[in-house]
Design a protein around this motif. Structure first.
Motif, mmCIF file in Angstrom:
data_model
loop_
_atom_site.group_PDB
_atom_site.id
_atom_site.type_symbol
_atom_site.label_atom_id
_atom_site.label_comp_id
_atom_site.label_asym_id
_atom_site.label_seq_id
_atom_site.Cartn_x
_atom_site.Cartn_y
_atom_site.Cartn_z
ATOM 1 N N GLY A 1 0.794 -1.224 0.000
ATOM 2 C CA GLY A 1 0.000 0.000 0.000
ATOM 3 C C GLY A 1 0.825 1.272 0.000
ATOM 4 N N GLY A 2 2.090 1.184 -0.413
ATOM 5 C CA GLY A 2 2.933 2.364 -0.438
ATOM 6 C C GLY A 2 3.502 2.769 0.905
ATOM 7 N N ASN A 3 3.426 1.882 1.891
ATOM 8 C CA ASN A 3 4.002 2.137 3.214
ATOM 9 C C ASN A 3 5.404 1.540 3.260
ATOM 10 N N LEU A 4 6.380 2.361 3.651
ATOM 11 C CA LEU A 4 7.773 1.977 3.487
ATOM 12 C C LEU A 4 8.553 2.073 4.793
ATOM 13 N N LEU A 5 9.541 1.198 4.908
ATOM 14 C CA LEU A 5 10.595 1.340 5.898
ATOM 15 C C LEU A 5 11.872 1.589 5.113
ATOM 16 N N GLU A 6 12.551 2.709 5.394
ATOM 17 C CA GLU A 6 13.741 3.070 4.635
ATOM 18 C C GLU A 6 14.922 3.313 5.570
ATOM 19 N N TRP A 7 16.120 3.054 5.046
ATOM 20 C CA TRP A 7 17.346 3.303 5.812
ATOM 21 C C TRP A 7 18.441 3.746 4.851
ATOM 22 N N ALA A 8 19.402 4.489 5.375
ATOM 23 C CA ALA A 8 20.445 5.076 4.546
ATOM 24 C C ALA A 8 21.378 4.015 3.987
ATOM 25 N N GLY A 9 21.746 4.191 2.718
ATOM 26 C CA GLY A 9 22.751 3.315 2.129
ATOM 27 C C GLY A 9 24.111 3.529 2.770
ATOM 28 N N ASP A 10 24.385 4.768 3.175
ATOM 29 C CA ASP A 10 25.644 5.107 3.838
ATOM 30 C C ASP A 10 25.322 6.043 4.991
ATOM 31 N N PRO A 11 25.145 5.508 6.201
ATOM 32 C CA PRO A 11 24.765 6.350 7.339
ATOM 33 C C PRO A 11 25.740 7.492 7.608
ATOM 34 N N ALA A 12 27.040 7.274 7.347
ATOM 35 C CA ALA A 12 28.034 8.309 7.628
ATOM 36 C C ALA A 12 27.857 9.522 6.726
ATOM 37 N N ALA A 13 27.280 9.314 5.535
ATOM 38 C CA ALA A 13 27.136 10.403 4.566
ATOM 39 C C ALA A 13 25.700 10.892 4.444
ATOM 40 N N ASN A 14 24.814 10.398 5.313
ATOM 41 C CA ASN A 14 23.395 10.714 5.183
ATOM 42 C C ASN A 14 22.859 11.216 6.519
ATOM 43 N N SER A 15 22.099 12.293 6.482
ATOM 44 C CA SER A 15 21.535 12.828 7.723
ATOM 45 C C SER A 15 20.186 12.210 8.067
ATOM 46 N N LEU A 16 19.661 11.383 7.158
ATOM 47 C CA LEU A 16 18.403 10.677 7.404
ATOM 48 C C LEU A 16 18.702 9.179 7.375
ATOM 49 N N ASP A 17 19.052 8.640 8.537
ATOM 50 C CA ASP A 17 19.511 7.254 8.601
ATOM 51 C C ASP A 17 18.379 6.240 8.638
ATOM 52 N N LEU A 18 17.239 6.648 9.168
ATOM 53 C CA LEU A 18 16.091 5.754 9.315
ATOM 54 C C LEU A 18 14.829 6.574 9.068
ATOM 55 N N VAL A 19 13.961 6.080 8.188
ATOM 56 C CA VAL A 19 12.745 6.822 7.859
ATOM 57 C C VAL A 19 11.560 5.864 7.810
ATOM 58 N N PHE A 20 10.508 6.215 8.544
ATOM 59 C CA PHE A 20 9.227 5.532 8.431
ATOM 60 C C PHE A 20 8.367 6.380 7.496
ATOM 61 N N ALA A 21 7.795 5.761 6.473
ATOM 62 C CA ALA A 21 7.009 6.497 5.480
ATOM 63 C C ALA A 21 5.662 5.808 5.301
ATOM 64 N N LEU A 22 4.585 6.521 5.611
ATOM 65 C CA LEU A 22 3.235 5.975 5.508
ATOM 66 C C LEU A 22 2.490 6.653 4.372
ATOM 67 N N ASP A 23 1.731 5.853 3.628
ATOM 68 C CA ASP A 23 0.896 6.410 2.569
ATOM 69 C C ASP A 23 -0.295 7.114 3.227
ATOM 70 N N PRO A 24 -0.518 8.398 2.903
ATOM 71 C CA PRO A 24 -1.567 9.143 3.603
ATOM 72 C C PRO A 24 -2.980 8.911 3.084
ATOM 73 N N ALA A 25 -3.123 8.374 1.867
ATOM 74 C CA ALA A 25 -4.450 8.321 1.236
ATOM 75 C C ALA A 25 -5.462 7.566 2.086
ATOM 76 N N LEU A 26 -5.110 6.377 2.528
ATOM 77 C CA LEU A 26 -6.034 5.561 3.314
ATOM 78 C C LEU A 26 -6.367 6.237 4.644
ATOM 79 N N LEU A 27 -5.362 6.821 5.273
ATOM 80 C CA LEU A 27 -5.580 7.482 6.558
ATOM 81 C C LEU A 27 -6.462 8.717 6.406
ATOM 82 N N GLU A 28 -6.250 9.459 5.331
ATOM 83 C CA GLU A 28 -7.066 10.661 5.125
ATOM 84 C C GLU A 28 -8.507 10.298 4.765
ATOM 85 N N ARG A 29 -8.678 9.185 4.042
ATOM 86 C CA ARG A 29 -10.057 8.729 3.768
ATOM 87 C C ARG A 29 -10.748 8.300 5.046
#
Length: 232
Positions: A165-193
């Motif tokens: 449903g477009g809901n993602l768990l994401e993590w940095a390919g290179d934590p040392a070079a990335n300021s976003l090491d861990l990201v929870f991403a939820l699809d808003p469409a279902l929640l907004e409905r």
């Protein structure tokens, strides 16, 4: 180089391109050991686990860790074929969404559980792996098992797994070079409905990510509710 040889090379390259975007099952199995996305998704996830403030804890069916703010968590089974209905699940307290207008009765069955929103990747039946291993090793086996749901997103330099449903768990390919090491991403469409007003939602950012659209095979911008963390 003669014309005939050029024609043969062109055919080979064309077949390789087709296989790369829509490989047959036999070819996918043959290439599994050299799949760079799978390999580096596994190693980068292990690197992310190593810098978590709170290390993964063992549970009855596998492992779990909590986000640094304590308002999201990830659980996964210790090995393919272990008992359970899901292989990977993200959960987050429903309270902020309820405060923003969520009506749980309008959500799919099983998504609202014990005051939590749960996004689970259904289990794939598989022969048990030889030994459960640690948290990184067990998650690596699940990434390989769900390879069709694993991708690399160039926009943020992240690997991610689609929980459906477009809901993602994401993590940095290179934590040392990335300021976003861990990201929870939820699809808003279902929640907004189901009544959520994003203007009233606290603890999550309204944003977007670039994702691959399997229907058009193009990169598209998709709205998300985001919970990002810098772990270093």
């Amino acid at each position: 180089m003669n014309v005939k040889r050029l024609a043969v090379i062109a055919v080979v390259l064309a077949l390789a391109a087709v296989a790369a975007f829509n490989p047959p099952a036999a070819l996918e199995r043959a290439l599994a050991v050299t799949d760079l996305v799978e390999r580096y998704a596994q190693s980068s996830f292990a690197a992310m686990l190593a810098i978590l403030p709170e290390k993964p804890a063992a549970e009855a069916e596998g492992w779990r860790f909590s986000a640094p703010d304590g308002n999201a968590g990830v659980s996964w089974r210790s090995r393919p074929g272990a008992p359970g209905e899901w292989d990977v699940a993200v959960s987050t307290p429903a309270a902020p969404f309820l405060a923003a207008g969520l009506d749980p009765a309008k959500l799919p069955e099983g998504m609202f559980r014990d005051g939590m929103l749960v996004y689970a990747l259904p289990a794939i039946a598989a022969d048990p792996a030889p030994g459960p291993g640690g948290p990184a090793e067990s998650f690596a086996r699940l990434l390989a098992l769900h390879r069709d749901r694993v991708a690399y997103h160039f926009q943020l330099g992240h690997f991610g797994i689609d929980l459906g449903g477009g809901n993602l768990l994401e993590w940095a390919g290179d934590p040392a070079a990335n300021s976003l090491d861990l990201v929870f991403a939820l699809d808003p469409a279902l929640l907004e409905r189901a009544g959520v007003d994003k203007g009233k939602l606290e603890g999550w950012l309204a944003g977007s990510v670039i994702v691959h659209d399997p229907a058009t095979r193009r990169k598209v911008e998709a709205p998300k509710y985001l919970k990002p963390f810098n772990l270093m």
